[in-house]
Design an enzyme around this catalytic site. Structure first.
Site, PDB file in Angstrom:
ATOM      1  N   GLY A 158      40.446  21.841  83.044  1.00  0.00           N
ATOM      2  CA  GLY A 158      40.414  22.914  81.741  1.00  0.00           C
ATOM      3  C   GLY A 158      38.837  22.887  80.619  1.00  0.00           C
TER       4      GLY A 158
ATOM      5  N   ARG B 175      40.115  24.637  88.690  1.00  0.00           N
ATOM      6  CA  ARG B 175      40.655  23.111  89.367  1.00  0.00           C
ATOM      7  C   ARG B 175      40.495  23.193  90.663  1.00  0.00           C
ATOM      8  NH1 ARG B 175      42.974  20.649  85.205  1.00  0.00           N
ATOM      9  NH2 ARG B 175      43.112  22.109  83.089  1.00  0.00           N
TER      10      ARG B 175
ATOM     11  N   ASP C 274      40.868  13.989  87.010  1.00  0.00           N
ATOM     12  CA  ASP C 274      41.743  14.529  87.759  1.00  0.00           C
ATOM     13  C   ASP C 274      39.813  15.014  89.252  1.00  0.00           C
ATOM     14  OD1 ASP C 274      44.228  13.967  88.508  1.00  0.00           O
ATOM     15  OD2 ASP C 274      44.397  15.878  87.621  1.00  0.00           O
TER      16      ASP C 274
ATOM     17  N   LYS D 194      34.452  14.160  80.263  1.00  0.00           N
ATOM     18  CA  LYS D 194      35.447  15.708  80.189  1.00  0.00           C
ATOM     19  C   LYS D 194      37.193  15.619  79.670  1.00  0.00           C
ATOM     20  CE  LYS D 194      37.303  18.516  81.294  1.00  0.00           C
ATOM     21  NZ  LYS D 194      38.040  19.632  82.470  1.00  0.00           N
ATOM     22  N   THR D 195      37.900  15.793  78.559  1.00  0.00           N
ATOM     23  CA  THR D 195      39.314  16.262  78.746  1.00  0.00           C
ATOM     24  C   THR D 195      40.167  16.056  77.101  1.00  0.00           C
ATOM     25  OG1 THR D 195      41.597  16.388  78.793  1.00  0.00           O
ATOM     26  CG2 THR D 195      40.645  14.239  79.285  1.00  0.00           C
ATOM     27  N   ILE D 196      40.167  17.210  76.909  1.00  0.00           N
ATOM     28  CA  ILE D 196      40.747  17.230  74.745  1.00  0.00           C
ATOM     29  C   ILE D 196      41.858  16.204  75.216  1.00  0.00           C
ATOM     30  CG2 ILE D 196      40.008  19.450  74.348  1.00  0.00           C
ATOM     31  CD1 ILE D 196      42.671  20.509  74.363  1.00  0.00           C
ATOM     32  N   ASP D 197      42.386  16.277  75.777  1.00  0.00           N
ATOM     33  CA  ASP D 197      43.572  15.347  75.968  1.00  0.00           C
ATOM     34  C   ASP D 197      43.420  13.905  75.791  1.00  0.00           C
ATOM     35  OD1 ASP D 197      44.774  17.829  76.993  1.00  0.00           O
ATOM     36  OD2 ASP D 197      45.293  16.611  79.020  1.00  0.00           O
TER      37      ASP D 197
ATOM     38  N   LYS E  60      60.926  28.321  53.465  1.00  0.00           N
ATOM     39  CA  LYS E  60      62.254  27.829  54.371  1.00  0.00           C
ATOM     40  C   LYS E  60      61.994  28.505  55.951  1.00  0.00           C
ATOM     41  CE  LYS E  60      59.820  33.207  55.195  1.00  0.00           C
ATOM     42  NZ  LYS E  60      60.192  35.227  54.692  1.00  0.00           N
TER      43      LYS E  60
ATOM     44  N   MET F 275      48.902  20.547  73.415  1.00  0.00           N
ATOM     45  CA  MET F 275      48.436  20.417  74.451  1.00  0.00           C
ATOM     46  C   MET F 275      47.794  18.958  75.400  1.00  0.00           C
ATOM     47  SD  MET F 275      45.680  22.620  75.863  1.00  0.00           S
ATOM     48  CE  MET F 275      46.686  24.380  76.994  1.00  0.00           C
ATOM     49  N   GLY F 276      48.084  18.032  75.823  1.00  0.00           N
ATOM     50  CA  GLY F 276      47.505  16.918  75.938  1.00  0.00           C
ATOM     51  C   GLY F 276      48.458  16.866  77.784  1.00  0.00           C
TER      52      GLY F 276
ATOM     53  N   GLU G 274      53.293  17.939  74.373  1.00  0.00           N
ATOM     54  CA  GLU G 274      52.779  19.199  75.739  1.00  0.00           C
ATOM     55  C   GLU G 274      54.137  18.267  76.712  1.00  0.00           C
ATOM     56  OE1 GLU G 274      49.125  19.608  77.861  1.00  0.00           O
ATOM     57  OE2 GLU G 274      49.935  22.003  77.741  1.00  0.00           O
TER      58      GLU G 274
ATOM     59  N   TYR H 253      44.838  26.658  74.347  1.00  0.00           N
ATOM     60  CA  TYR H 253      44.266  26.794  74.139  1.00  0.00           C
ATOM     61  C   TYR H 253      43.151  27.392  72.682  1.00  0.00           C
ATOM     62  CZ  TYR H 253      46.790  26.957  78.084  1.00  0.00           C
ATOM     63  OH  TYR H 253      47.357  26.789  79.020  1.00  0.00           O
ATOM     64  N   GLU H 254      43.431  27.074  71.357  1.00  0.00           N
ATOM     65  CA  GLU H 254      43.293  27.846  70.050  1.00  0.00           C
ATOM     66  C   GLU H 254      41.465  26.531  70.286  1.00  0.00           C
ATOM     67  OE1 GLU H 254      46.669  27.594  70.656  1.00  0.00           O
ATOM     68  OE2 GLU H 254      46.987  29.021  69.946  1.00  0.00           O
TER      69      GLU H 254
ATOM     70  N   ARG I 106      40.411  24.497  72.605  1.00  0.00           N
ATOM     71  CA  ARG I 106      39.829  24.345  73.784  1.00  0.00           C
ATOM     72  C   ARG I 106      38.073  24.228  73.866  1.00  0.00           C
ATOM     73  NH1 ARG I 106      43.276  23.971  79.748  1.00  0.00           N
ATOM     74  NH2 ARG I 106      42.691  26.227  79.541  1.00  0.00           N
TER      75      ARG I 106
HETATM   76  P1  FBP Z   1      41.844  19.013  81.992  1.00  0.00           P
HETATM   77  O1  FBP Z   1      42.672  17.713  82.136  1.00  0.00           O
HETATM   78  O2  FBP Z   1      41.156  19.411  82.927  1.00  0.00           O
HETATM   79  O3  FBP Z   1      40.683  18.053  80.577  1.00  0.00           O
HETATM   80  O4  FBP Z   1      42.963  20.397  80.918  1.00  0.00           O
HETATM   81  C1  FBP Z   1      43.598  19.926  80.353  1.00  0.00           C
HETATM   82  C2  FBP Z   1      44.941  20.378  79.273  1.00  0.00           C
HETATM   83  O5  FBP Z   1      44.006  21.463  78.417  1.00  0.00           O
HETATM   84  C3  FBP Z   1      45.645  20.110  79.158  1.00  0.00           C
HETATM   85  O6  FBP Z   1      46.039  19.623  78.185  1.00  0.00           O
HETATM   86  C4  FBP Z   1      46.562  21.351  79.908  1.00  0.00           C
HETATM   87  O7  FBP Z   1      47.633  21.148  79.992  1.00  0.00           O
HETATM   88  C5  FBP Z   1      46.441  21.682  80.957  1.00  0.00           C
HETATM   89  O8  FBP Z   1      44.409  21.939  80.709  1.00  0.00           O
HETATM   90  C6  FBP Z   1      46.403  23.420  80.838  1.00  0.00           C
HETATM   91  O9  FBP Z   1      45.632  23.627  82.200  1.00  0.00           O
HETATM   92  P2  FBP Z   1      44.740  24.790  82.014  1.00  0.00           P
HETATM   93  O10 FBP Z   1      44.151  25.138  81.649  1.00  0.00           O
HETATM   94  O11 FBP Z   1      45.172  25.363  83.786  1.00  0.00           O
HETATM   95  O12 FBP Z   1      46.451  26.244  81.279  1.00  0.00           O
END
Ligand code: FBP
Length: 560
Positions: free
Chosen positions: A82, A146, A177, A203-206, A243, A251-252, A312, A428-429, A431
């Protein structure tokens, strides 16, 4: 020609700060070998699977020690998994280090992720190409993918590509991964005596690729600040219109670090943390009861609005769901051999077949789910065997269950308010946002450092920059053996070596900070509005780190 916004234009000119010793230049670096490492778990199996790269020492760069060699080198780079803000700067840092070391060195970028190196699909970077991407978000410089690199065939094709381009080192920029792939490739390349080095970048935003040596993965800083801005805006709207209840899934894929950090930055009424749900063995009903109680109490006080953050990966941490999903994964791993399932005409027939293969308790959990969620759970796993949790609408499942519960309470006269919901999913907003100054500097240093590791001649290492809450001049550059982070886990129905994910620690300082204040935030509106990331201006605004990093590093310092 792409039109550039004024900010985009200015960001291209930003000069990222290099970590401590790296700022003296690649030609002045020396390498030091520190303590030897082992594996995080399943030591014997990891040693057996990675004999050539196991038990290597931690590496640190300094101005004294063994001088690093700067022979001519061609290097290949891959973006994997991602998107995460800062990926372009990792490549820019790698490129600048490689060209400073020797202008004849070449950097090749493989297109579309790991598959690019297997297929030999590449571009050769030039100054003008790199300059268009400095300090920008996204992975569009070469794209990502991926593909899981694990078969002999893929490794041979990778070797073939490297030999054709005279490449002697590969940098894989990825999450747990992808760095597991990097580790397997490093072992294979060493075993075959190819002389090709493999280096990873975290790397990973998670934010779940971290340990004693890796303080945080890149992208977490920018992504959480972006979500915090959006959530702050939603809170202001909720508090103005009074209201809606906003249910926001964040995400995560597994860990709840993103939700936790964003909660500390914005102070919402409800924050669910998957790891807490698992540890306290909270059932789906218990979670719904907890949320309903807060919503009902607020409604009875005339507050028919609020904000709830949902991680998530929640569904996989609810005990009865976890057991059911594990069973479902095993079934789906071999379902292709079942003609009845493959020929089923309707989804309902598929559900029946799946349920007939499950133990009764799992079958009844699966059966109880709404069709929407059942279908989402049956979707293909990603190439690494993970459930695609970004496609499971847990927020909608919770809303539906809470609505039912509130209707019951209303009939009993225990709920006098109103409930109107809005569901959001933020992932996605954030990443591909323009990297914050922190991520721009950190990523540039990670890439520069990856080349230092190559020049030091090591393989099977992850680029590491530490001391990140200090100014960049005090950051410490080095490398961590990938095998140090590995353990065995079940994927696609089989045990495989993988990098262990770092989950939220419930006795850690970050969760404790949430726990201490969440009751107050539930009923009193203590919303904080962080606003947009600032790239220019006073350091107290532009250079603030995440609360996660600050709290964790403060706790580490106190423990020393
Ligand atoms: P990575 O672990 O590859 O960094 O991706 C994390 C992530 O952004 C998760 O937060 C999310 O569940 C997943 O990718 C979404 O994957 P895709 O881009 O295939 O929709």
């Amino acid at each position: 020609m792409r039109e550039l916004s004024p900010l985009h234009n200015e960001r291209l000119k930003y000069n990222p700060k290099l970590a401590g010793e790296l700022s003296k230049g690649i030609k002045n670096l020396s390498v030091n070998y520190l303590e030897k490492t082992s594996a995080v778990k399943d030591v014997e199996q990891i040693q057996e699977l990675f004999p050539r790269i196991f038990a290597q020492p931690i590496v640190q760069f300094g101005s004294t020690g063994e001088k690093i060699e700067l022979e001519k080198k061609n290097v290949g780079v891959i973006l994997s998994g991602g998107q995460a803000p800062g990926g372009h700067n990792v490549i820019a840092g790698l490129y600048d280090a490689l060209k400073t070391a020797n202008p004849e060195n070449e950097l090749f970028g493989f297109l579309g992720g790991p598959q690019g190196i297997v297929d030999g699909d590449y571009i050769k970077f030039t100054d003008s190409y790199i300059d268009k991407y400095r300090n920008t978000g996204g992975f569009d410089i070469i794209g990502s993918g991926r593909t899981k690199l694990e078969t002999e065939e893929q490794f041979k094709a990778t070797l073939n590509t490297c030999q054709n381009l005279n490449i002697s080192a590969i940098v894989i920029i990825g999450g747990d991964d992808s760095n597991t792939n990097a580790c397997m490739l490093a072992q294979w390349m060493a075993e075959k005596g190819t002389g090709i080095q493999v280096i990873g970048c975290p790397k990973t935003i998670d934010g779940d690729l971290k340990n004693d040596q890796i303080e945080i993965s890149f992208g977490f800083d920018t992504a959480t600040k972006t979500y915090a801005e959006l959530i702050g805006n939603i809170m202001r709207d909720a508090n103005s219109a009074k209201k809606y209840w906003h249910f926001i899934k964040l995400m995560g894929r597994s860990a709840s670090h993103v939700g936790l950090e964003v909660a500390l930055q914005t102070q919402p009424n409800i924050t669910l943390i998957s790891e807490e749900v698992e540890q306290k063995a909270l059932s789906l009903d218990a979670i719904v009861n907890y949320m309903t109680e807060i919503i009902a109490k607020r409604g009875n006080d005339g507050k028919n609005f609020g904000v709830a953050l949902i991680p998530e990966g929640l569904i996989e941490f609810i005990p009865e769901m976890k057991t059911m999903i594990a069973s479902l994964n095993d079934i789906l791993a071999v379902v292709e051999d079942d003609a009845n399932y493959m020929n089923a005409q309707t989804q309902a027939e598929k559900y029946d077949i799946i349920e007939s293969k499950m133990e009764m308790v799992n079958a009844s959990v699966f059966h109880s789910l709404p069709v929407l969620i059942k279908d989402q759970l049956l979707m293909d796993r990603d190439p690494h065997g993970n459930v695609q949790v970004s496609k499971i609408e847990t927020e909608k499942l919770l809303i539906a269950m809470i609505r039912e519960r509130l209707d019951e309470l209303k009939k009993e006269g225990k709920f006098t308010g109103k409930f109107s919901d809005q569901a959001h999913f933020f992932g996605y907003e954030g990443r591909c946002a323009m990297p914050s100054n922190f991520d721009a500097d950190y990523c540039y240093s990670l890439g520069y450092n990856a080349f230092a590791l190559i020049a030091a001649g090591v393989t099977g290492y992850l680029s590491s920059i530490k001391n990140l809450t200090e100014p960049a001049k005090n950051w410490v550059a080095g490398g961590v053996p990938l095998t140090m982070m590995m353990n065995m886990e079940k994927r696609h129905g089989k045990f495989k070596p993988v990098i262990q994910k770092a989950l939220v620690e419930l006795d850690g300082p970050v969760f404790k900070a949430l726990e201490a204040r969440r009751e107050e935030w539930a009923y009193e509106d203590k919303y904080v509005f962080p606003g947009a990331i600032q790239y220019f201006g006073p350091s107290e605004v532009c250079d603030i780190t995440t609360q996660t990093l600050a709290l964790e590093q403060a706790a580490c310092a106190a423990a020393k």
